[in-house]
Design a protein around this motif. Sequence first.
Motif, PDB file in Angstrom:
ATOM      1  N   LEU A 112       0.816  -1.211   0.000  1.00 54.82           N
ATOM      2  CA  LEU A 112       0.000   0.000   0.000  1.00 54.82           C
ATOM      3  C   LEU A 112       0.850   1.262   0.000  1.00 54.82           C
ATOM      4  O   LEU A 112       0.589   2.203  -0.748  1.00 54.82           O
ATOM      5  CB  LEU A 112      -0.911  -0.035   1.232  1.00 54.82           C
ATOM      6  N   TRP A 113       1.902   1.283   0.818  1.00 56.27           N
ATOM      7  CA  TRP A 113       2.683   2.505   0.977  1.00 56.27           C
ATOM      8  C   TRP A 113       3.896   2.592   0.059  1.00 56.27           C
ATOM      9  O   TRP A 113       4.354   3.682  -0.260  1.00 56.27           O
ATOM     10  CB  TRP A 113       3.098   2.655   2.438  1.00 56.27           C
ATOM     11  N   ARG A 114       4.421   1.469  -0.386  1.00 56.15           N
ATOM     12  CA  ARG A 114       5.622   1.531  -1.217  1.00 56.15           C
ATOM     13  C   ARG A 114       5.344   1.397  -2.710  1.00 56.15           C
ATOM     14  O   ARG A 114       5.993   2.043  -3.525  1.00 56.15           O
ATOM     15  CB  ARG A 114       6.607   0.455  -0.778  1.00 56.15           C
ATOM     16  N   TYR A 115       4.384   0.554  -3.064  1.00 52.73           N
ATOM     17  CA  TYR A 115       4.188   0.231  -4.483  1.00 52.73           C
ATOM     18  C   TYR A 115       2.916   0.817  -5.099  1.00 52.73           C
ATOM     19  O   TYR A 115       2.850   0.971  -6.314  1.00 52.73           O
ATOM     20  CB  TYR A 115       4.199  -1.291  -4.684  1.00 52.73           C
ATOM     21  N   LEU A 116       1.908   1.110  -4.296  1.00 48.38           N
ATOM     22  CA  LEU A 116       0.678   1.679  -4.823  1.00 48.38           C
ATOM     23  C   LEU A 116       0.797   3.195  -4.834  1.00 48.38           C
ATOM     24  O   LEU A 116       1.020   3.806  -3.785  1.00 48.38           O
ATOM     25  CB  LEU A 116      -0.516   1.254  -3.964  1.00 48.38           C
ATOM     26  N   PRO A 117       0.678   3.818  -6.008  1.00 50.50           N
ATOM     27  CA  PRO A 117       0.834   5.276  -6.066  1.00 50.50           C
ATOM     28  C   PRO A 117      -0.212   5.995  -5.218  1.00 50.50           C
ATOM     29  O   PRO A 117      -1.327   5.521  -5.038  1.00 50.50           O
ATOM     30  CB  PRO A 117       0.634   5.605  -7.543  1.00 50.50           C
ATOM     31  N   THR A 118       0.189   7.158  -4.712  1.00 50.97           N
ATOM     32  CA  THR A 118      -0.744   8.023  -3.998  1.00 50.97           C
ATOM     33  C   THR A 118      -1.297   9.034  -4.992  1.00 50.97           C
ATOM     34  O   THR A 118      -0.534   9.758  -5.646  1.00 50.97           O
ATOM     35  CB  THR A 118      -0.031   8.757  -2.844  1.00 50.97           C
ATOM     36  N   LEU A 119      -2.605   9.048  -5.117  1.00 43.37           N
ATOM     37  CA  LEU A 119      -3.268   9.957  -6.042  1.00 43.37           C
ATOM     38  C   LEU A 119      -3.151  11.376  -5.516  1.00 43.37           C
ATOM     39  O   LEU A 119      -3.509  11.662  -4.374  1.00 43.37           O
ATOM     40  CB  LEU A 119      -4.746   9.568  -6.190  1.00 43.37           C
ATOM     41  N   ARG A 120      -2.609  12.225  -6.326  1.00 41.42           N
ATOM     42  CA  ARG A 120      -2.488  13.645  -5.964  1.00 41.42           C
ATOM     43  C   ARG A 120      -3.750  14.347  -6.410  1.00 41.42           C
ATOM     44  O   ARG A 120      -4.038  14.425  -7.595  1.00 41.42           O
ATOM     45  CB  ARG A 120      -1.271  14.282  -6.629  1.00 41.42           C
ATOM     46  N   LEU A 121      -4.510  14.835  -5.442  1.00 41.01           N
ATOM     47  CA  LEU A 121      -5.755  15.524  -5.765  1.00 41.01           C
ATOM     48  C   LEU A 121      -5.453  16.945  -6.194  1.00 41.01           C
ATOM     49  O   LEU A 121      -4.607  17.626  -5.608  1.00 41.01           O
ATOM     50  CB  LEU A 121      -6.693  15.515  -4.564  1.00 41.01           C
TER      51      LEU A 121
END
Length: 129
Positions: free
Chosen positions: A114-123
Amino acid sequence: MKPFYNAAGVLALLLGILGIFLPLLPTTPFLLLASWCFARGSERLHGWLLSHRVFGEYLRNFEGGRGIPLKAKIVATAMLWVSLLLAMRRLLETDRPLLVGVLLLTGAGVSIYLWRYLPTLRLERPGRG
């Protein structure tokens, strides 16, 4: 195989909807599974899910590789570990340390993904005028 995928997708969707109301049942994994199943079983059902007013944008962002919002990562991680810790406490009371280890490894693996490989969507934030 298409009927199997569609049936599995409907079941996953129902479990995902239940997860909205039941705190220990996760919503996101079931919605992702439903989308995956529908993509293989029915273009119509997959399109319906991707255009759904509640789930659609979230699933489109995930499937498009844009990731999930930071808030969703935080909530998912918190719910994951609260659920796992409650289960581990219960397992320790019944003398099942091996299962506690399995839960720890599972939680660590999910958290790392979740924290290393899944991108964080920038709103997008509205510009200041």
